[in-house]
Design a protein around this motif. Structure first.
Motif, PDB file in Angstrom:
ATOM      1  N   UNK A 400     -65.602  70.782  25.493  1.00 46.12           N
ATOM      2  CA  UNK A 400     -64.858  71.045  24.257  1.00 46.12           C
ATOM      3  C   UNK A 400     -63.739  72.038  24.552  1.00 46.12           C
ATOM      4  N   UNK A 401     -62.531  71.831  24.026  1.00 43.49           N
ATOM      5  CA  UNK A 401     -61.522  72.890  24.117  1.00 43.49           C
ATOM      6  C   UNK A 401     -62.075  74.178  23.501  1.00 43.49           C
ATOM      7  N   UNK A 402     -61.860  75.294  24.169  1.00 41.21           N
ATOM      8  CA  UNK A 402     -62.517  76.546  23.790  1.00 41.21           C
ATOM      9  C   UNK A 402     -62.239  76.931  22.344  1.00 41.21           C
ATOM     10  N   UNK A 403     -60.978  76.902  21.924  1.00 38.84           N
ATOM     11  CA  UNK A 403     -60.629  77.343  20.574  1.00 38.84           C
ATOM     12  C   UNK A 403     -61.229  76.423  19.509  1.00 38.84           C
ATOM     13  N   UNK A 404     -61.287  75.126  19.781  1.00 34.52           N
ATOM     14  CA  UNK A 404     -61.822  74.189  18.791  1.00 34.52           C
ATOM     15  C   UNK A 404     -63.326  74.375  18.619  1.00 34.52           C
ATOM     16  N   UNK A 405     -64.050  74.564  19.698  1.00 37.26           N
ATOM     17  CA  UNK A 405     -65.490  74.774  19.572  1.00 37.26           C
ATOM     18  C   UNK A 405     -65.777  76.100  18.876  1.00 37.26           C
ATOM     19  N   UNK A 406     -65.003  77.121  19.184  1.00 38.45           N
ATOM     20  CA  UNK A 406     -65.167  78.411  18.518  1.00 38.45           C
ATOM     21  C   UNK A 406     -64.921  78.273  17.018  1.00 38.45           C
ATOM     22  N   UNK A 407     -63.903  77.520  16.624  1.00 36.70           N
ATOM     23  CA  UNK A 407     -63.615  77.325  15.201  1.00 36.70           C
ATOM     24  C   UNK A 407     -64.789  76.667  14.492  1.00 36.70           C
ATOM     25  N   UNK A 408     -65.368  75.664  15.088  1.00 41.38           N
ATOM     26  CA  UNK A 408     -66.475  74.950  14.454  1.00 41.38           C
ATOM     27  C   UNK A 408     -67.723  75.822  14.346  1.00 41.38           C
ATOM     28  N   UNK A 409     -67.978  76.613  15.362  1.00 39.89           N
ATOM     29  CA  UNK A 409     -69.119  77.537  15.287  1.00 39.89           C
ATOM     30  C   UNK A 409     -68.866  78.581  14.198  1.00 39.89           C
ATOM     31  N   UNK A 410     -67.636  79.081  14.137  1.00 35.53           N
ATOM     32  CA  UNK A 410     -67.279  80.106  13.138  1.00 35.53           C
ATOM     33  C   UNK A 410     -67.323  79.566  11.719  1.00 35.53           C
ATOM     34  N   UNK A 411     -66.808  78.338  11.505  1.00 40.35           N
ATOM     35  CA  UNK A 411     -66.652  77.810  10.157  1.00 40.35           C
ATOM     36  C   UNK A 411     -67.847  77.010   9.658  1.00 40.35           C
ATOM     37  N   UNK A 412     -68.674  76.508  10.568  1.00 41.73           N
ATOM     38  CA  UNK A 412     -69.776  75.629  10.167  1.00 41.73           C
ATOM     39  C   UNK A 412     -71.152  76.203  10.504  1.00 41.73           C
ATOM     40  N   UNK A 413     -71.333  76.612  11.749  1.00 37.76           N
ATOM     41  CA  UNK A 413     -72.665  77.022  12.205  1.00 37.76           C
ATOM     42  C   UNK A 413     -73.057  78.385  11.641  1.00 37.76           C
ATOM     43  N   UNK A 414     -72.238  79.409  11.896  1.00 41.80           N
ATOM     44  CA  UNK A 414     -72.633  80.765  11.478  1.00 41.80           C
ATOM     45  C   UNK A 414     -72.764  80.916   9.967  1.00 41.80           C
ATOM     46  N   UNK A 415     -71.826  80.384   9.153  1.00 46.76           N
ATOM     47  CA  UNK A 415     -71.969  80.540   7.701  1.00 46.76           C
ATOM     48  C   UNK A 415     -72.939  79.541   7.064  1.00 46.76           C
ATOM     49  N   UNK A 416     -73.583  78.697   7.872  1.00 42.65           N
ATOM     50  CA  UNK A 416     -74.562  77.695   7.407  1.00 42.65           C
ATOM     51  C   UNK A 416     -73.891  76.741   6.416  1.00 42.65           C
ATOM     52  N   UNK A 417     -72.926  75.982   6.924  1.00 42.59           N
ATOM     53  CA  UNK A 417     -72.192  74.998   6.129  1.00 42.59           C
ATOM     54  C   UNK A 417     -72.224  73.657   6.846  1.00 42.59           C
ATOM     55  N   UNK A 418     -72.556  72.604   6.118  1.00 39.60           N
ATOM     56  CA  UNK A 418     -72.594  71.265   6.695  1.00 39.60           C
ATOM     57  C   UNK A 418     -71.170  70.736   6.830  1.00 39.60           C
ATOM     58  N   UNK A 419     -70.742  70.458   8.041  1.00 46.08           N
ATOM     59  CA  UNK A 419     -69.421  69.931   8.338  1.00 46.08           C
ATOM     60  C   UNK A 419     -69.520  68.546   8.937  1.00 46.08           C
ATOM     61  N   UNK A 420     -68.450  67.794   8.810  1.00 52.05           N
ATOM     62  CA  UNK A 420     -68.405  66.462   9.382  1.00 52.05           C
ATOM     63  C   UNK A 420     -67.810  66.476  10.768  1.00 52.05           C
ATOM     64  N   UNK A 421     -67.367  65.297  11.242  1.00 56.76           N
ATOM     65  CA  UNK A 421     -66.818  65.201  12.589  1.00 56.76           C
ATOM     66  C   UNK A 421     -65.503  65.970  12.731  1.00 56.76           C
ATOM     67  N   UNK A 422     -64.818  66.217  11.593  1.00 53.54           N
ATOM     68  CA  UNK A 422     -63.565  66.969  11.680  1.00 53.54           C
ATOM     69  C   UNK A 422     -63.773  68.473  11.622  1.00 53.54           C
ATOM     70  N   UNK A 423     -65.016  68.919  11.562  1.00 54.53           N
ATOM     71  CA  UNK A 423     -65.298  70.341  11.598  1.00 54.53           C
ATOM     72  C   UNK A 423     -64.998  71.053  10.287  1.00 54.53           C
ATOM     73  N   UNK A 424     -64.979  70.317   9.164  1.00 53.54           N
ATOM     74  CA  UNK A 424     -64.781  70.917   7.847  1.00 53.54           C
ATOM     75  C   UNK A 424     -65.857  70.379   6.907  1.00 53.54           C
ATOM     76  N   UNK A 425     -66.152  71.120   5.815  1.00 56.52           N
ATOM     77  CA  UNK A 425     -67.193  70.676   4.891  1.00 56.52           C
ATOM     78  C   UNK A 425     -66.895  69.315   4.272  1.00 56.52           C
TER      79      UNK A 425
END
Length: 425
Positions: A400-425
């Motif tokens: 995974x490109x570093x910045x993109x994986x970091x964004x998905x962990x920050x926006x989806x994993x840590x705040x406990x939010x279900x995201x789709x393949x585009x990394x958004x809710x």
């Protein structure tokens, strides 16, 4: 001579003025082209390949999400414009699995259809079609696939006049599930393993690869980052592979390859500290050399839509019309130092009582691979290239490109939010 010259000059000016007026008038007509009227509308389809490729993806304005159908003909997908409209243009942005023969149809009621465009030699890519029709519904009706897969669209755009007012943006509650996913279909098959047998082509049992299209025995992280991927999202150039599945000694590939990135399995305070996988991390989960199912067997098998069949560490009998599924969870605690280890496992660990052990203090997403094979019935006909069902294992090479994986962990994993393949809710 002077008068004639003046007359010529006057005529030239008049002609220039006339030409300028023509250009302005026609420019204003071009500027008044019909708007996009399908964005965010209700969409239905004959089928969907899996949960990661819903029909709604074709009108979300995101070229990183897609609809994909089942692997059969015919298939259709239709947009409800909300009210009657005149339709002047349809743009189809195909994924690699496109339709060779299809029609575009309109309907006032969703049952009686008029054809406004017919194609029998579709080329895929982006097809910008000028049409003339009217109706509340616009449908793509595919009668012949161009590939062995289904038919798949990134976007299905309808332009025209009318329809209902644009729908408001979604305002529903956020789903509190710590997740994003990558939909990575089968790519290719090789007796290679760049983790266990690097630079030794043909040294391993047969593997089925997903995601990166370039993976072989020689692959390193640079190869993956710069190579093509069949994942949705395409930004995921990671490689995933498993032992090949056989039915009556013939290879059978899964119809889906879904890879979930989850925060489950650890306490909430640990979820809040989850870090993205480091670039180049390699992990092997499962035991290819297992001789029997035991307490250490982490893979499991089940039957699609038939929970009554239960789950098993080995192959099981699935009813006719079902498919056998494989689930495998990768460890989610990292030692914080090594991208690999001698056994390709020791640098990773599973959590204990919701926490990462002190030897592996860095929590990372739980990777869960879900594979569905078009097979059912007598399991004695099944085997893996590594052996019985309990030898199922998975390999993951993170690219995974570093910045993109970091964004998905920050926006989806840590705040406990279900995201789709585009990394958004």
């Amino acid at each position: 001579m002077q008068a004639a010259g003046c007359r010529k000059g006057t005529l030239a000016v008049a002609f220039l003025a006339l030409l300028t007026g023509y250009i302005v008038v026609n420019g204003s007509r071009a500027d008044a082209a019909d708007p996009l009227i399908s964005q965010g509308r209700t969409v239905t389809a004959s089928s969907t390949e899996n949960a990661g490729t819903p029909a709604s993806a074709v009108v979300d304005g995101n070229n990183g999400t897609r609809w994909s159908s089942a692997f059969s003909d015919p298939q259709w997908i239709q947009v409800d414009l909300g009210a009657a409209a005149t339709v002047s243009r349809v743009v189809l942005n195909w994924e690699g699995a496109y339709s060779r023969a299809f029609t575009i149809q309109t309907s006032a009621n969703g049952s009686s259809w008029s054809t406004v465009h017919t194609t029998t030699n579709g080329t895929g890519g982006v097809q910008d079609l000028t049409v003339s029709g009217s109706g509340r519904y616009v449908r793509l009706n595919s009668t012949a696939r161009a590939t062995a897969w289904g038919v798949s669209l990134w976007e299905f755009q309808v332009y025209g006049a009318g329809g209902a007012a644009p729908p408001p943006p979604p305002s529903g509650p956020i789903v509190r599930v710590s997740e994003f996913l990558a939909d990575c279909p089968f790519s290719h098959r090789l007796p290679d393993d760049p983790i266990v047998f690097p630079n030794l082509p043909g040294a391993s049992h047969m593997h089925s690869f997903f995601g990166s299209r370039v993976t072989d025995a020689y692959s390193d992280v640079s190869d993956l980052l710069n190579g093509a991927s069949n994942c949705n999202p395409a930004v995921d150039t990671s490689s995933y592979w498993v032992p090949t599945f056989y039915v009556n000694d013939q290879p059978v590939e899964p119809v889906t390859g879904i890879f979930y990135y989850l925060g489950e399995g650890v306490n909430n305070d640990v979820i809040a500290r989850i870090q993205p996988f480091p670039l180049g991390l390699r992990i092997v989960a499962g035991n290819a050399k297992a001789t029997a199912p035991d307490a250490t067997t982490i893979s499991r098998w089940s039957c699609l839509h038939h929970n009554e069949a239960g789950a098993s560490k080995d192959f099981l009998t699935c009813p006719a019309g079902s498919m056998i599924e494989s689930y495998l969870d990768f460890p989610q605690c990292w030692n914080g130092r090594d991208l690999d280890s001698a056994d390709h496992k020791s640098h990773m660990a599973y959590p204990v009582a919701g926490n990462c052990p002190s030897t592996h203090p860095v929590p990372v997403p739980k990777l869960r691979q879900v594979l569905r094979y078009p097979a059912n019935g007598d399991p004695s006909r099944f085997r893996l290239s590594s052996g019985r069902g309990f030898t199922m294992h998975g390999d993951f090479f993170n690219a995974w490109p570093v910045a993109e994986l970091e964004r998905r962990v920050r926006d989806c994993i840590r705040p406990i939010i279900k995201c789709g393949v585009n990394g958004t809710p």
